[in-house]
Scaffold this active site. Structure first.
Site, PDB file in Angstrom:
ATOM      1  N   LYS A  80       0.823  -1.128  -0.027  1.00 42.09           N
ATOM      2  CA  LYS A  80      -0.058  -0.169  -0.038  1.00 42.09           C
ATOM      3  C   LYS A  80       0.857   1.271   0.036  1.00 42.09           C
ATOM      4  O   LYS A  80       1.915   1.239   0.571  1.00 42.09           O
ATOM      5  CB  LYS A  80      -0.879  -0.006   1.181  1.00 42.09           C
ATOM      6  CG  LYS A  80      -2.122   1.005   1.297  1.00 42.09           C
ATOM      7  CD  LYS A  80      -2.869   0.723   2.785  1.00 42.09           C
ATOM      8  CE  LYS A  80      -4.055   1.736   2.707  1.00 42.09           C
ATOM      9  NZ  LYS A  80      -4.773   1.255   4.106  1.00 42.09           N
ATOM     10  N   SER A 155      -9.690   1.269   3.172  1.00 45.77           N
ATOM     11  CA  SER A 155      -8.668   2.225   2.278  1.00 45.77           C
ATOM     12  C   SER A 155      -7.885   1.332   1.382  1.00 45.77           C
ATOM     13  O   SER A 155      -7.331   1.643   0.708  1.00 45.77           O
ATOM     14  CB  SER A 155      -8.026   3.255   3.192  1.00 45.77           C
ATOM     15  OG  SER A 155      -7.179   2.622   3.994  1.00 45.77           O
ATOM     16  N   SER A 179      -9.939  -1.337   7.220  1.00 47.93           N
ATOM     17  CA  SER A 179      -9.388  -1.119   5.914  1.00 47.93           C
ATOM     18  C   SER A 179      -8.644  -2.071   5.251  1.00 47.93           C
ATOM     19  O   SER A 179      -8.311  -2.021   3.899  1.00 47.93           O
ATOM     20  CB  SER A 179      -8.472   0.391   6.159  1.00 47.93           C
ATOM     21  OG  SER A 179      -9.154   1.239   5.961  1.00 47.93           O
TER      22      SER A 179
END
Lengths: 513, 495
Positions: A80, A155, A179
Site C-alpha cells: 500500500k 482504504s 481498511s
C-alpha cells in the site's frame, strides 16, 4: 496446470525453492497480468516492472549461489502506498505528498526485503487511508475485479483488488477501522488485521496512531500466515510495538483446532444486514458446527457505540498526525509568488477601502502559506476529518468528546475480554452488504462511515481479526466472514480460519477480467 | 492617595539536559554543528517516523526532581502540544501536560549579603519536553528567505516552573543562580546560557496596596500578568524584571487596568535597548489542543527507581555548604564562596583540604589566591594549571615552616606562571629553609648591633623588635619574619 499467477504464494515459494520456477518467471507473470488488467482495475499507483524484474533476477542469483533463502524468497509482494520505501515516492494517495521520496525504509518494507520478497509496486488507497471505497484517492479510482462498476472497498482497496485480480499473490495493507478486512471481504480475498502493536508502525504514514495496524492480504489463509510471519515481531523503533516474540503461524496453520468454541453476537445479525450476507455467514457458522465446533452466544453491549467512538478518536489523532504536512519542509507548497501577490493586493484593497479591521484580519504570509498549501494538498475527506478532530480536541470539547470516547473504548475492550473468557473466536459478517457501486456512497459521508460497523471494534480493542470469503451473492459478488480473536492469538485465529477454508471452496474462484 | 506595590515574579526555566542523544531519537545534541546535519527521519518529523524515549533523560529528570524536593508520581505520560510554526516539524511539540514527571517541590535561596531573608521558593512542576528547531529570519526586511536549522529539534528540555514566590530581581537572580548551581552539580545540564542550554521566561505583575488591604484584609489589586520571553542572561532577567515593574507601575497609574480586565500579555526582552516589547497576539494560540501522544507509552517510575537514582546522586550545593562548615570549620561566607564556584572548585577544595588536613588554610588559599588569579587571568580552574596536589604541597610547606609565609605569595605566583611544583618554584626563587642555629646566630648579631632596640623591648615595647626583621631579611632573604621575631624576643628575655 495453473499459470504462475494462479499459484498461491505458498506454492510459488515452494516451487521457487525447489527450482521449478524462477522468481523472474513469477514476477514476469505479475508484470504481464498488470499490463493486461490494471488499466481496468486501477489497483496500482506505481508499478516499476524493470525494478521488480531486477530484484527477481537477484533472487534467482541468490538461489543459484546457494545463499539462504528467506521465507518469501522470490515471491512478489505489493505494498500500500503508505509504507515508506527508500528512494521511492510515497504519496499516501495524497496531492500533498505528490513528490515525497522517502529517504528511509519502513519496518514493513525492511522486513519484506529481509524475507527475500520482490517488491512489485505501490497500491492505491483512500487518501491517508481515510475512506472505505478507495474513491478518496487523489490519483485514481480502483475498481472491484468482480464487477468493475463497483468499489473494491477501502482504504486498502488497491491492495485487495490486486490480489483478487491475480496481479500479485500477496499485498500489505493497513487497517485503522477495517481498511484491510472490508476490502478483502468485498473483493473475495483474505485479509488480516493483527493485534495492535504486532506489526511495526515505523515508517507507516500515520492516520490514527492508536488504531493503525499493518497486515497481510492474500488469496488463502495459508498465504496470509506466510506473509504475516514475515511482518510480525517486536520493533524497538516503534514504542507501541508489542515486546513479546511473535511465534510463527505458518507451520501450524493447517492443523484444525479441537474443541473450538465460536462466539456469535446476536446484534451482528440485526437490522441493516443484507439477507444474502446473513445467509452466507449463518451457513459459515453452521459449517463450523459441522466441523465439531460449539457455538456460543456472546454479548457485546457497547459494540453499538463503536462507530461513534471511532469517529471521535480517529479524527482527533489524524488532525494531529497530519499537521506536519504544512508545505514547509517537504511535500506540496503553494505557489509562493502568486500567494504573496494576492496578499499584497488584498492588503491594498483593504487599506484603500479604509477598513482597518479587514486589513488587520488578513493572514500573515506564513499563515497564508500553511492555509493555502494545505487547502490545495488535502482532499475533502481528509479536510473533513482534520476539522472534526481539531474541533473535538479543542478546549471545552475535549472532555465531552475525546475523553468520553476513550472511556467508551475501554468499555468495548472489557466487553471483548469478558466474551473471550467464554469463546475462542467470534464469528460474524465483515460488511453489511456486498460491494457497493462506485459513487453510490461517496456523496454521503455518514453512510460511508457505517461500512465500518462490524470492523471498528477490533481496532478500538486492539484485537486480531481476519476476513475470509464465505459466499457469493446472486449477482456474483463475494461475501466475507469476519473472525476475531483475543490479543496475540493470531495463531489460533489463522488455524480457525484455515479450518473453514479447507472445508469450503469460496476462496477458489477468480474473477473474469 | 498613596499606593505602594510589590513585584510578583514566577520563572519558567528551560534547561537542556546533558544527554548524548535527543529525547526521542539517537541524533547527537552537540552544539554548533553545521545546520541540519544532526537530524534523522524522527526529528525531521518525516511521514511514518516514530519516537523512542531516551531513558537517560528520564533519569536526569528524576535526579532533578529529588534535588528540588519534588514529588515523583508513579505514572507520567506524554502529550502533544499542537501549533504551527516552521521550526516545529511535526506541527506539535511532544511535551507533558496534566501529568508531569515531577511536581510540587521547592528550592531554598539565601543571600549572605543580606539583600533578602532566606526563603523557600515553591516549584509547581518540572516536566520533560522536546525542543523546537531554530529559525533565522532576514532582518533587513528585503524579503529574504527565513532559514531553519533543525539540529536542535528534539533536544531534551526540562521546564522548571516556579510558583510566583519571588519578590525582586535580586531574589530572581538568587533563585536562578542556586538552580543553575544545583543542576551543574548534578551534571543534569551544563546550563550554558550562551548556547541556549538554560533559557528563562519571567512572569511578572504587581500587587498594589491602595491603602485598603490593611484595613479590611482585602486582597491587593493585581496588574495583568506579563510573560517576558527571550531572557538569555541573569543580568537580562534582572534588568527585564526591574524594567517591567516600573513599566507596569506607570501603566497602572495611567490605565488602572487590573488582572482579569486584560489577558496575559507576552513581551520580548530587547537587551540592547533595555526594554520589553509587546509581541503580536496573532502569533500565539490560547488553545494548543493538548492530547496524549498515541505514539509513546506512558512511563511508570517506581519508588525503588527513585531511590536508586537518589543513591547514585552527587552531593547538592546546600548539603556541601553545611559540610564545609561542620567538617572543615569554615565560616559560612567561605563555604558559600567555594560552593558557588561550582562543582570543579568545590571538588578542588575537598582534594586540597584532604591532603593538607587544614580546611581553613585551604579555604584561604583558594578564596584569596586561586580565585583571584583565575579572575585576573580569566581562566577556568583547569586552565589555571595548578593541580590540587601542588597547592596542597605549598600549604604543607608553609605549615611545616619550610616556606616562610612572607614568600609564599611569590612562590604561588611562580608555580602558576611556570607550571611548577612548590619545590621547583622555591628552588627557582632560591628559597631555602634557614637552619635554626644559623638564624639564632643572625639574631644575636643583630641584637648586639642594636642596643637601643634591646632596651626598648626590655622597657616593655615588644613591637620595637619589628625593626630587626627588615634587617634580618636583608642579610638572609629566607629568614622567616615570625621566627626572627620569636628568637629575638627569646634572646632578649634571657639577657
Amino acid at each position: 496446470m495453473a499459470t504462475p499467477s494462479e499459484l498461491t504464494a505458498t506454492e510459488q515459494r515452494r516451487r521457487f525453492e525447489s527450482g521449478e520456477v524462477s522468481s523472474v518467471e513469477l514476477t514476469q507473470a505479475c508484470v504481464d497480468r498488470v499490463a493486461a488488467v490494471d488499466d481496468r482495475v486501477g489497483a496500482f499507483l506505481r508499478f516499476d516492472a524493470e525494478k521488480a524484474l531486477a530484484q527477481a533476477a537477484a533472487c534467482d542469483a541468490a538461489r543459484a549461489e546457494g545463499k539462504p533463502l528467506g521465507p518469501l524468497a522470490g515471491v512478489p509482494v505489493a505494498v500500500k502506498d503508505l509504507f515508506c520505501q527508500e528512494g521511492e515516492i510515497t504519496t499516501c494517495a495524497s496531492k500533498i505528498l505528490e513528490n515525497f521520496r522517502s529517504p528511509y525504509d519502513s519496518t514493513v518494507v525492511d522486513r519484506l526485503k529481509q524475507a527475500g520478497a520482490v517488491l512489485l509496486g505501490r497500491t492505491n488507497m483512500d487518501e491517508f487511508a481515510m475512506g472505505g471505497s478507495t474513491e478518496n484517492s487523489a490519483y485514481q479510482t480502483s475498481r472491484n475485479p468482480w464487477d468493475l462498476e463497483r468499489s473494491p472497498g477501502g482504504s486498502s482497496g488497491g491492495a485487495a483488488a490486486c490480489v483478487a485480480a491475480l496481479e500479485a499473490p500477496l499485498s500489505v495493507g493497513t487497517d485503522t477501522g477495517g481498511s484491510i478486512r472490508q476490502p478483502a471481504g468485498l473483493c473475495g480475498v483474505v485479509g488480516m488485521k493483527p493485534t495492535y502493536g504486532r506489526v511495526s508502525r515505523y515508517g507507516l504514514v500515520a492516520f490514527a496512531s492508536s488504531l493503525d495496524q499493518a497486515g497481510p492480504l492474500a488469496r488463502t489463509v495459508e498465504d496470509t500466515a506466510l506473509l504475516y510471519d514475515a511482518l510480525a515481531g517486536h520493533d524497538p523503533r516503534d514504542s507501541t510495538s508489542n515486546p513479546s516474540p511473535a511465534e510463527p503461524c505458518a507451520p501450524t496453520v493447517n492443523e484444525p483446532l479441537k474443541g473450538l468454541k465460536v462466539g456469535v453476537v446476536p446484534e451482528h445479525f440485526a437490522e441493516g444486514l443484507d439477507d444474502e450476507v446473513r445467509a452466507a455467514v449463518e451457513a459459515a457458522i453452521e459449517t463450523y458446527r459441522g466441523l465439531g465446533a460449539e457455538t456460543v452466544e456472546v454479548d457485546l453491549p457497547h459494540a453499538k457505540y463503536g462507530v461513534a467512538t471511532y469517529y471521535v478518536i480517529a479524527p482527533c489523532e489524524a488532525s494531529s498526525n497530519l499537521s506536519r504536512y504544512d508545505g514547509v519542509h517537504y511535500g506540496h507548497r503553494t505557489d509562493e509568488a502568486a500567494m504573496l501577490a494576492q496578499l499584497e493586493a488584498e492588503r491594498k484593497a483593504a487599506l484603500a477601502s479604509g477598513d482597518a479591521e479587514a486589513a488587520d484580519a488578513i493572514d500573515t504570509a506564513l499563515v497564508r502559506l500553511y492555509r493555502q498549501s494545505r487547502s490545495e494538498g488535502f482532499g475533502p475527506e481528509v479536510k473533513r476529518r482534520i476539522m472534526l478532530g481539531a474541533y473535538a480536541l479543542s478546549a471545552g470539547y475535549y472532555d465531552a468528546y475525546y475523553l468520553k470516547a476513550l472511556k467508551v473504548r475501554r468499555l468495548i475492550r472489557q466487553d471483548y475480554d469478558r466474551a473471550f473468557e467464554k469463546v475462542d473466536l467470534i464469528a460474524g459478517p465483515v460488511t453489511a452488504a456486498p460491494a457497493f457501486k462506485l459513487g453510490e456512497l461517496s456523496e454521503d459521508p455518514l453512510s460511508m462511515y457505517l461500512v465500518d460497523l462490524y470492523t471498528v471494534s477490533a481496532n478500538l480493542a486492539g484485537l486480531p481479526a481476519i476476513s475470509l470469503p464465505c459466499g457469493k451473492s446472486k449477482a456474483g459478488l463475494p461475501i466475507g466472514m469476519q473472525l476475531m480473536a483475543p490479543p496475540l492469538a493470531e495463531e489460533k485465529l489463522l488455524r480457525g480460519a484455515r479450518m473453514y477454508e479447507q472445508a469450503t471452496d469460496w476462496h477458489q474462484p477468480t474473477p473474469d477480467l | 492617595m498613596t499606593a505602594d506595590y510589590t513585584t510578583i515574579i514566577g520563572l519558567e526555566v528551560h534547561v537542556q539536559l546533558a544527554t548524548r542523544s535527543k529525547l526521542f531519537c539517537a541524533c547527537s545534541t552537540t552544539y554548533g554543528a553545521e545546520p541540519n546535519t544532526q537530524v534523522c527521519p524522527v526529528c525531521l518529523g518525516l511521514p511514518g517516523a516514530l519516537p523512542v524515549l531516551n531513558r537517560e533523560a528520564v533519569r536526569l529528570a528524576i535526579e532533578t526532581g529529588v534535588a528540588l524536593n519534588l514529588e515523583i508520581p508513579e505514572f507520567t505520560k506524554w502529550d502533544r502540544k499542537q501549533y504551527f510554526y516552521p521550526d516545529l516539524p511535526k506541527g506539535y511539540q511532544t511535551s507533558q501536560f496534566d501529568l508531569p514527571i515531577t511536581q510540587h517541590g521547592y528550592l531554598e535561596i539565601a543571600d549572605p549579603g543580606g539583600a533578602f531573608e532566606p526563603k523557600r521558593i515553591r516549584i509547581l512542576r518540572a516536566h520533560l519536553e522536546e525542543d523546537a528547531g531554530k529559525s533565522t529570519h532576514d532582518e533587513s526586511k528585503a524579503g529574504g528567505d527565513s532559514l531553519i536549522d533543525l539540529n536542535r529539534t528534539g533536544t531534551p528540555l526540562l521546564e522548571i516552573v516556579s510558583e510566583p514566590d519571588l519578590r525582586s530581581a535580586a531574589e530572581a537572580k538568587a533563585y536562578l543562580s542556586e538552580l543553575k548551581l544545583l543542576l551543574t552539580y548534578l551534571g543534569v545540564s551544563d546550563c550554558n546560557m550562551q548556547e541556549g542550554s538554560l533559557r528563562v521566561d519571567a512572569n511578572v505583575n504587581l500587587h498594589i496596596d491602595e491603602g485598603t488591604a490593611a484595613v479590611d484584609g482585602a486582597k491587593p489589586t493585581a496588574t495583568p500578568i506579563v510573560e517576558v520571553k527571550n531572557l538569555n542572561s541573569f543580568r537580562g532577567v534582572e534588568r527585564a524584571i526591574e524594567y517591567e515593574a516600573q513599566r507596569q507601575w506607570r501603566e497602572w497609574q495611567e490605565t488602572r487596568r487590573k488582572i482579569g480586565d486584560f489577558p496575559k500579555q507576552t513581551r520580548g526582552w530587547d537587551d540592547a535597548a533595555g526594554v520589553t516589547r509587546a509581541q503580536r497576539h496573532k502569533e500565539e494560540s490560547s488553545d494548543y489542543r493538548y492530547f496524549p501522544c498515541p505514539d509513546l507509552e506512558p512511563v511508570t517510575i517506581t519508588p525503588e527507581r527513585v531511590d536508586e537514582v537518589r543513591a547514585q546522586m552527587a552531593e547538592l550545593p546546600a548539603a556541601l555548604r553545611t559540610r564545609l562548615e561542620s567538617d572543615f570549620g569554615l565560616p559560612l561566607y567561605d563555604a558559600d564562596v567555594i560552593v558557588n564556584q561550582g562543582r570543579g572548585v568545590a571538588d578542588y577544595f575537598l582534594s586540597v583540604a584532604a591532603a593538607t588536613g587544614d580546611g581553613k588554610q585551604t579555604a584561604n588559599w583558594i578564596t584569596q589566591h586561586v580565585l583571584r588569579t583565575m579572575n585576573a587571568q580569566e581562566v577556568s580552574l583547569d586552565e589555571l594549571g595548578l593541580p590540587a596536589d601542588r597547592l596542597a604541597g605549598l600549604i604543607k610547606k608553609i605549615a611545616d615552616g619550610e616556606l616562610p609565609s612572607a614568600r609564599s605569595r611569590e612562590t604561588f605566583d611562580l608555580m602558576v606562571e611556570k607550571n611548577l611544583s612548590v619545590d621547583g618554584a622555591m628552588a627557582e626563587l632560591g628559597i631555602e629553609a634557614v637552619d635554626e642555629s644559623e638564624l639564632e646566630g643572625l639574631c644575636q648579631e643583630l641584637l648586639a648591633a642594636n642596643p637601643k632596640i634591646v632596651a626598648d623591648v626590655q622597657g616593655g615595647n615588644d613591637k620595637a623588635v619589628g625593626a630587626l626583621i627588615g634587617q634580618a631579611k636583608k642579610k638572609n632573604p629566607n629568614a622567616d619574619p615570625g621566627k626572627v621575631r620569636a628568637i629575638c624576643l627569646g634572646l632578649i628575655a634571657k639577657m
